[in-house]
Design an enzyme around this catalytic site. Structure first.
Site: not given
Length: 189
Positions: A72-74
């Site tokens: 994931a990346d935010t």
């Protein structure tokens, strides 16, 4: 939750680890340094998916091919601009001053990868901050050192508790992982 296959979280984020533990997912953590960059001109909503996919592909090179990888990346987006992690104290104060009194979006891109099968998606949460004083912002930065956080804050810390007026969307997405959507996607594998 009992998983019939081995799950790997491709993230060193303590928040993502905690969220998967709360969901009672059994997993191991494997990370590899991956540049958090994207091609020029890529539409903003696609950026975190691109970075998450690259993280999953990097970890896939060093784990058993039967593993299901979650990456994931935010990103935090204000007025169409991606606000990254602060470089230092002054940058953190500047970022939070820009977020103060305004609406921004938190977009988390997720990549699930098992062998040659993959799925990606992004989840967006709108966040509105109250007007924050310079003293509040400086006190938060000095106490919590939010230098590893997109947008220079964590919703579950003091500034989120007292500074956020409202959110629209998944609270846990703002923490770094839309965990209920991830669990549903895992069930499809």
């Amino acid at each position: 939750m009992n998983n019939s296959h081995k799950i790997v979280l491709a993230s060193g984020s303590p928040r993502r680890k905690q969220l998967l533990e709360w969901a009672e997912i059994e997993f191991n953590i494997v990370t590899r340094d991956t540049p958090e960059t994207w091609p020029p001109g890529m539409p903003v909503p696609e950026v975190p998916i691109h970075i998450a996919r690259n993280k999953a592909l990097a970890v896939q090179q060093v784990v058993d091919p039967t593993c299901l990888i979650i990456a994931a990346d935010t990103v935090v987006v204000l007025a169409g601009e991606i606000i990254g992690k602060p470089k230092d104290r002054a940058d953190a104060i500047s970022i939070l001053s820009r977020l103060s009194g305004n609406k921004h979006e938190v977009i988390t891109g997720v990549a699930l990868l098992k062998g040659s099968t993959g799925q990606t998606f992004a989840d967006t949460t709108a966040v509105w901050f109250h007007d924050l004083t310079t003293a509040e912002i400086e006190a938060y930065v000095d106490r919590y050192h939010p230098y590893d956080k997109a947008g220079a804050y964590a919703i579950q810390e003091w500034i989120g508790v007292v500074g956020i007026r409202r959110i629209e969307g998944d609270f846990y997405n703002v923490m770094g992982l839309p965990v209920s959507r991830v669990v549903r996607a895992l069930n499809e594998f």
